[in-house]
Write a protein that holds these residues in place. Sequence first.
Motif, PDB file in Angstrom:
ATOM      1  N   TRP A  34       0.824  -1.206   0.000  1.00  0.00           N
ATOM      2  CA  TRP A  34       0.000   0.000   0.000  1.00  0.00           C
ATOM      3  C   TRP A  34       0.864   1.264   0.000  1.00  0.00           C
ATOM      4  CZ3 TRP A  34      -4.937   1.541  -0.633  1.00  0.00           C
ATOM      5  CH2 TRP A  34      -5.295   2.801  -0.174  1.00  0.00           C
ATOM      6  N   PHE A  35       1.863   1.302   0.874  1.00  0.00           N
ATOM      7  CA  PHE A  35       2.648   2.529   0.990  1.00  0.00           C
ATOM      8  C   PHE A  35       3.604   2.727  -0.180  1.00  0.00           C
ATOM      9  CE2 PHE A  35       1.322   2.250   5.506  1.00  0.00           C
ATOM     10  CZ  PHE A  35       0.683   3.482   5.553  1.00  0.00           C
ATOM     11  N   ALA A  36       3.926   1.650  -0.897  1.00  0.00           N
ATOM     12  CA  ALA A  36       4.667   1.830  -2.144  1.00  0.00           C
ATOM     13  C   ALA A  36       3.851   2.689  -3.105  1.00  0.00           C
ATOM     14  CB  ALA A  36       4.979   0.467  -2.772  1.00  0.00           C
ATOM     15  N   GLY A  37       2.541   2.470  -3.119  1.00  0.00           N
ATOM     16  CA  GLY A  37       1.668   3.302  -3.943  1.00  0.00           C
ATOM     17  C   GLY A  37       1.488   4.696  -3.379  1.00  0.00           C
ATOM     18  N   GLU A  38       1.405   4.794  -2.055  1.00  0.00           N
ATOM     19  CA  GLU A  38       1.211   6.101  -1.417  1.00  0.00           C
ATOM     20  C   GLU A  38       2.398   7.036  -1.661  1.00  0.00           C
ATOM     21  OE1 GLU A  38      -1.669   7.291   1.207  1.00  0.00           O
ATOM     22  OE2 GLU A  38      -2.060   6.481  -0.793  1.00  0.00           O
ATOM     23  N   ALA A  39       3.586   6.484  -1.849  1.00  0.00           N
ATOM     24  CA  ALA A  39       4.771   7.319  -2.062  1.00  0.00           C
ATOM     25  C   ALA A  39       4.574   8.287  -3.218  1.00  0.00           C
ATOM     26  CB  ALA A  39       5.989   6.430  -2.321  1.00  0.00           C
ATOM     27  N   GLU A  40       3.885   7.838  -4.257  1.00  0.00           N
ATOM     28  CA  GLU A  40       3.688   8.689  -5.439  1.00  0.00           C
ATOM     29  C   GLU A  40       2.368   9.447  -5.401  1.00  0.00           C
ATOM     30  OE1 GLU A  40       5.807   7.265  -9.213  1.00  0.00           O
ATOM     31  OE2 GLU A  40       4.875   5.427  -8.450  1.00  0.00           O
ATOM     32  N   ARG A  41       1.642   9.334  -4.294  1.00  0.00           N
ATOM     33  CA  ARG A  41       0.370  10.056  -4.189  1.00  0.00           C
ATOM     34  C   ARG A  41       0.464  11.260  -3.253  1.00  0.00           C
ATOM     35  NH1 ARG A  41      -2.176   4.598  -4.836  1.00  0.00           N
ATOM     36  NH2 ARG A  41      -2.027   4.182  -2.608  1.00  0.00           N
ATOM     37  N   VAL A  42       1.654  11.599  -2.806  1.00  0.00           N
ATOM     38  CA  VAL A  42       1.837  12.785  -1.960  1.00  0.00           C
ATOM     39  C   VAL A  42       1.841  14.024  -2.857  1.00  0.00           C
ATOM     40  CG1 VAL A  42       3.390  13.994  -0.393  1.00  0.00           C
ATOM     41  CG2 VAL A  42       3.119  11.513  -0.208  1.00  0.00           C
ATOM     42  N   THR A  43       0.922  14.917  -2.615  1.00  0.00           N
ATOM     43  CA  THR A  43       0.825  16.117  -3.446  1.00  0.00           C
ATOM     44  C   THR A  43       0.640  17.357  -2.581  1.00  0.00           C
ATOM     45  OG1 THR A  43      -1.577  15.827  -3.664  1.00  0.00           O
ATOM     46  CG2 THR A  43      -0.197  14.867  -5.393  1.00  0.00           C
ATOM     47  N   GLY A  44       1.023  18.497  -3.126  1.00  0.00           N
ATOM     48  CA  GLY A  44       0.774  19.781  -2.500  1.00  0.00           C
ATOM     49  C   GLY A  44      -0.476  20.419  -3.085  1.00  0.00           C
ATOM     50  N   THR A  45      -0.641  21.709  -2.847  1.00  0.00           N
ATOM     51  CA  THR A  45      -1.820  22.416  -3.344  1.00  0.00           C
ATOM     52  C   THR A  45      -1.418  23.787  -3.870  1.00  0.00           C
ATOM     53  OG1 THR A  45      -2.300  23.438  -1.197  1.00  0.00           O
ATOM     54  CG2 THR A  45      -3.324  21.294  -1.652  1.00  0.00           C
ATOM     55  N   ILE A  46      -2.320  24.386  -4.649  1.00  0.00           N
ATOM     56  CA  ILE A  46      -2.178  25.787  -5.057  1.00  0.00           C
ATOM     57  C   ILE A  46      -3.564  26.399  -5.089  1.00  0.00           C
ATOM     58  CG2 ILE A  46      -2.245  25.171  -7.529  1.00  0.00           C
ATOM     59  CD1 ILE A  46      -0.373  27.603  -7.989  1.00  0.00           C
ATOM     60  N   GLN A  47      -3.684  27.601  -4.566  1.00  0.00           N
ATOM     61  CA  GLN A  47      -4.991  28.237  -4.532  1.00  0.00           C
ATOM     62  C   GLN A  47      -4.861  29.739  -4.689  1.00  0.00           C
ATOM     63  OE1 GLN A  47      -5.495  27.004  -0.200  1.00  0.00           O
ATOM     64  NE2 GLN A  47      -6.642  28.920  -0.199  1.00  0.00           N
ATOM     65  N   THR A  48      -5.954  30.375  -5.102  1.00  0.00           N
ATOM     66  CA  THR A  48      -6.015  31.828  -5.231  1.00  0.00           C
ATOM     67  C   THR A  48      -6.661  32.394  -3.976  1.00  0.00           C
ATOM     68  OG1 THR A  48      -6.260  31.640  -7.629  1.00  0.00           O
ATOM     69  CG2 THR A  48      -6.861  33.746  -6.626  1.00  0.00           C
ATOM     70  N   PRO A  49      -5.952  33.205  -3.200  1.00  0.00           N
ATOM     71  CA  PRO A  49      -6.505  33.727  -1.945  1.00  0.00           C
ATOM     72  C   PRO A  49      -7.420  34.920  -2.177  1.00  0.00           C
ATOM     73  CG  PRO A  49      -4.302  34.547  -2.243  1.00  0.00           C
ATOM     74  CD  PRO A  49      -4.576  33.646  -3.413  1.00  0.00           C
ATOM     75  N   SER A  50      -7.929  35.484  -1.100  1.00  0.00           N
ATOM     76  CA  SER A  50      -8.847  36.621  -1.199  1.00  0.00           C
ATOM     77  C   SER A  50      -8.143  37.904  -1.627  1.00  0.00           C
ATOM     78  CB  SER A  50      -9.533  36.842   0.155  1.00  0.00           C
ATOM     79  OG  SER A  50      -8.557  37.055   1.177  1.00  0.00           O
ATOM     80  N   VAL A  51      -6.833  38.012  -1.367  1.00  0.00           N
ATOM     81  CA  VAL A  51      -6.080  39.207  -1.760  1.00  0.00           C
ATOM     82  C   VAL A  51      -5.686  39.083  -3.226  1.00  0.00           C
ATOM     83  CG1 VAL A  51      -4.008  40.578  -1.318  1.00  0.00           C
ATOM     84  CG2 VAL A  51      -5.206  39.464   0.580  1.00  0.00           C
ATOM     85  N   PRO A  52      -5.988  40.072  -4.067  1.00  0.00           N
ATOM     86  CA  PRO A  52      -5.664  39.986  -5.497  1.00  0.00           C
ATOM     87  C   PRO A  52      -4.153  39.873  -5.740  1.00  0.00           C
ATOM     88  CG  PRO A  52      -7.211  41.777  -5.061  1.00  0.00           C
ATOM     89  CD  PRO A  52      -6.715  41.310  -3.736  1.00  0.00           C
ATOM     90  N   GLY A  53      -3.792  39.191  -6.818  1.00  0.00           N
ATOM     91  CA  GLY A  53      -2.403  39.129  -7.230  1.00  0.00           C
ATOM     92  C   GLY A  53      -1.533  38.215  -6.390  1.00  0.00           C
TER      93      GLY A  53
END
Length: 500
Positions: free
Chosen positions: A124-143
């Motif tokens: 299971w964890f052999a598969g989980e190794a490649e499923r670790v991801t980060g995120t990106i989002q647009t916040p309330s402050v422009p730019g």
Amino acid sequence: MTSKLPFELKNSGLFKEKSYVNGNWVESKSGKRFDVIDPGSGKVWASAPDNNADDVDVAVKAAYVAFESYKKTTPKSRAQLLLRWDALIRENRDDIANIVTYETGKPLAESQGELDYALGFTWWFAGEAERVTGTIQTPSVPGRRILTVKQPVGVVAALVPWNFPIAMVLRKAGAALAAGCTLVVKPSPETPLSVLALANLAEQAGFPKGAFNVLTTSLENTPPLSEALCRHPSVKKVTFTGSTRVGKLVAKHCADGLKKLTLELGGNCPFIIFDDADLNQAADALMGLKWRHAGQACITANRVYVQSGVYKAFSDLIAQKTSKLVVGHGSEKSSTMGPVTTPQGLTKAANQVEDARKQGGQIILGGNKIDGKGGYFFEPTIITGAKKEMLITSEETFGPVLALYEFQDEEEAVKAANDTSMGLASYFFTKNVDRTWRLLENLEAGMIGMNTARLGAMSAAESPFGGIKESGYGKESGKDVAINEYLVTKTGTMTLDGHF
């Protein structure tokens, strides 16, 4: 199903009787060793280095040096290492199972079953190794943009118990190594050799020196060595499976360094059977849950609540099924239940039975130590007429003693089930769908078995494992949650060109 004698195991290339540090098989600095006892005979059959706190720094430093490079390996590379380790463990499954039987006393079929269960974690964890991801989002402050990345936390200290030595190591190490962490493992004094076999195969799989280290130690040196691991400044994460009492001590040791910590602690698990349950289904589930490893599992049924309408019928049924168990040395093909692993287990079981007898409980099966076999054997025991005031109600039994309590309605059953400081697992059997949803929400436990109590169903690689209340915190196994226990989240905030 085949068993090997101790001398055959020792002559195999798998068997090691030295600690494993930085890719080397080593003795303790003191040169001292301790004996390993076969609980099925009460005799010494092997020994291991008696490491103490003085041995910790070298092992942790080796793990730290390895971490500095291992954390930079790609997830695919870590997955491939885990899969090679998994394949080697599968190839040596039966020999490792034999070692587990001589260390823990459990029947060989159970030891082999532990290996099959444990290998779910490496896969299971052999598969989980490649499923670790980060995120990106647009916040309330422009730019602006907010990014998160996940990185391995660092060196991990894994403190593992004796009842499922292979499964507990692979559940912890699988997640840690997949995340990019390195480890120092401290096995229980009862079960060092099976863990050293895993280290042997980790080396063959190609894990870099220092990525997976094992420090064996005696019962006497376990507290100071464990404290030294918890307090070492280069250890950033501690994962512990064991009793609530020791878990609280581990938490105190980790508090000064604000270590990331996972605690999988004791259980006092209720098992509830309603009038509308399939009694054979419930009894078969209870047989597999309660008598596995002579009742020495944290998620085993400790208190069995049976509704009054089926109390007598179920008591007779479970007694009839239990009477067919064959108690003997785990290496004997005929054995379906082995000894308890330690002499203390015998004392605790005997005390609970005697206390129940004094308080009016009826011992309808068993109730005694078994003499003449040479090991730590206790009869599979069933107590009816159990009461709240009995020791067995408040203490985790960790032995082959089963207590049956009678209840009238759902409200009474839930109140009794939740009347404990523990909250690891709860089980119930009913065919009422509305009741099923109510119990799922109302029972105070981290895991709920609904018409099931099988090891592979309640505790599996894909299922988050962990308790609430004084059964600990954090999760082991499961999608996303378990590997996150070995990761830190780093947040980045970016201002786009032209925005200030």
